[in-house]
Design a protein around this motif. Structure first.
Motif, PDB file in Angstrom:
ATOM      1  N   SER A 148       0.814  -1.225   0.000  1.00  0.00           N
ATOM      2  CA  SER A 148       0.000   0.000   0.000  1.00  0.00           C
ATOM      3  C   SER A 148       0.841   1.266   0.000  1.00  0.00           C
ATOM      4  N   GLU A 149       2.089   1.156   0.484  1.00  0.00           N
ATOM      5  CA  GLU A 149       2.984   2.305   0.631  1.00  0.00           C
ATOM      6  C   GLU A 149       2.375   3.364   1.554  1.00  0.00           C
ATOM      7  N   LYS A 150       1.496   2.913   2.432  1.00  0.00           N
ATOM      8  CA  LYS A 150       0.898   3.776   3.449  1.00  0.00           C
ATOM      9  C   LYS A 150       1.167   3.155   4.808  1.00  0.00           C
ATOM     10  N   ILE A 151       1.233   3.994   5.823  1.00  0.00           N
ATOM     11  CA  ILE A 151       1.690   3.529   7.124  1.00  0.00           C
ATOM     12  C   ILE A 151       0.565   3.322   8.138  1.00  0.00           C
ATOM     13  N   PHE A 152      -0.599   3.950   7.920  1.00  0.00           N
ATOM     14  CA  PHE A 152      -1.637   3.933   8.953  1.00  0.00           C
ATOM     15  C   PHE A 152      -2.159   2.520   9.235  1.00  0.00           C
ATOM     16  N   LEU A 153      -2.638   1.837   8.194  1.00  0.00           N
ATOM     17  CA  LEU A 153      -3.212   0.503   8.398  1.00  0.00           C
ATOM     18  C   LEU A 153      -2.196  -0.516   8.926  1.00  0.00           C
ATOM     19  N   PRO A 154      -0.965  -0.561   8.385  1.00  0.00           N
ATOM     20  CA  PRO A 154       0.018  -1.499   8.955  1.00  0.00           C
ATOM     21  C   PRO A 154       0.276  -1.255  10.440  1.00  0.00           C
ATOM     22  N   ILE A 155       0.385   0.023  10.824  1.00  0.00           N
ATOM     23  CA  ILE A 155       0.616   0.329  12.239  1.00  0.00           C
ATOM     24  C   ILE A 155      -0.589  -0.070  13.076  1.00  0.00           C
ATOM     25  N   LEU A 156      -1.790   0.199  12.559  1.00  0.00           N
ATOM     26  CA  LEU A 156      -3.010  -0.181  13.279  1.00  0.00           C
ATOM     27  C   LEU A 156      -3.069  -1.694  13.481  1.00  0.00           C
ATOM     28  N   CYS A 157      -2.790  -2.450  12.422  1.00  0.00           N
ATOM     29  CA  CYS A 157      -2.799  -3.913  12.528  1.00  0.00           C
ATOM     30  C   CYS A 157      -1.771  -4.407  13.548  1.00  0.00           C
ATOM     31  N   GLU A 158      -0.586  -3.798  13.514  1.00  0.00           N
ATOM     32  CA  GLU A 158       0.466  -4.223  14.436  1.00  0.00           C
ATOM     33  C   GLU A 158       0.120  -3.851  15.873  1.00  0.00           C
ATOM     34  N   MET A 159      -0.513  -2.712  16.072  1.00  0.00           N
ATOM     35  CA  MET A 159      -0.922  -2.317  17.421  1.00  0.00           C
ATOM     36  C   MET A 159      -1.960  -3.283  17.980  1.00  0.00           C
TER      37      MET A 159
END
Length: 244
Positions: free
Chosen positions: A121-132
């Motif tokens: 996705s080259e976006k950071i919001f969703l990956p960080i949300l999933c990892e949190m």
């Protein structure tokens, strides 16, 4: 009519030992599949990065330890405690060890898919949300595991830790569903090439993502639902099925 045998205190082997036996057989079959995948991966993908190989190796050996714990737990429940179900008021140490082992496997896998989501996705919001969400599930499981070692009564432990167990199951299921949907959506938006071969590859990746990710996500949801519906069997479900 056949009536299930119960002890004086109301012990029912169908509700306590039965799920663990079924889960143990399923665990053996899935570990066999994992072993085949582990061999094929190292045979065909020799050029992968060391960190990826380390992650695959960690998953395999953690699951090997988990499988040993399941076998030990089955032996204790069906042989060692045979004729004395009162001993099952507290689960074997192997059962307590199986919980954090499966949690570490889920955490490694979810971290990998969060990383893949970021790269796609080259976006950071969703990956960080999933990892949190995955971290929340991991911390709650580790806290639960540490408390399980000191339990003196399974029923009391279940009542006291109900919120923590529910949080762990729901967080795992949410992370799996969110990651699977986000990866499939990111791949779908990359279907902009006019080359048929490229489109075919992307479509195949979307299919594989849904096929593999959705199956584990649905399993996580089913486990969470079963836990909430069958609260009296929470420790059996938590021990055997709490992994990808």
């Amino acid at each position: 009519m056949h009536i299930p045998e119960r002890s004086v205190n109301g012990f029912d082997a169908n509700l306590v030992i039965g799920p663990v036996q079924v889960g143990g057989l399923l665990s053996a079959a899935l570990f066999g599949c994992l072993s085949c995948q582990f061999y094929v991966y190292f045979a065909k993908f020799t050029s992968d990065r060391l960190i990826l190989k380390a992650a695959v190796s960690a998953v395999f050996f953690i699951q090997l330890a988990h499988f040993v714990c399941i076998i030990s737990m089955l032996w204790t429940m069906t042989v060692v405690t045979y004729g004395d179900p009162s001993q099952l008021k507290v689960f074997p140490v192997a059962a307590d060890l199986a919980i954090p082992l499966s949690a570490f496997t889920a955490f490694i896998v979810q971290a990998f898919y969060a990383f893949r989501l970021w790269r796609l996705s080259e976006k950071i919001f969703l990956p960080i949300l999933c990892e949190m969400i995955s971290v929340v599930a991991q911390i709650s499981t580790l806290i639960l595991s540490s408390r399980a070692f000191y339990m003196t009564d399974l029923t009391v432990f279940e009542d006291n830790q109900m919120d923590l167990i529910t949080l762990s199951f729901v967080a795992r299921a949410t992370c799996d569903l969110l990651t699977t949907g986000a990866i499939a959506w990111s791949l779908y938006h990359k279907r902009v090439s006019k080359l048929p071969s490229t489109m075919t590859i992307i479509d195949r990746l979307i299919y594989w993502t849904i096929e593999t990710g959705l199956s584990t996500s649905l399993m996580a949801v089913i486990v969470a639902v079963l836990f909430l519906v069958l609260e009296q069997n929470c420790e059996c479900i938590c021990t055997v099925f709490h992994h990808r």
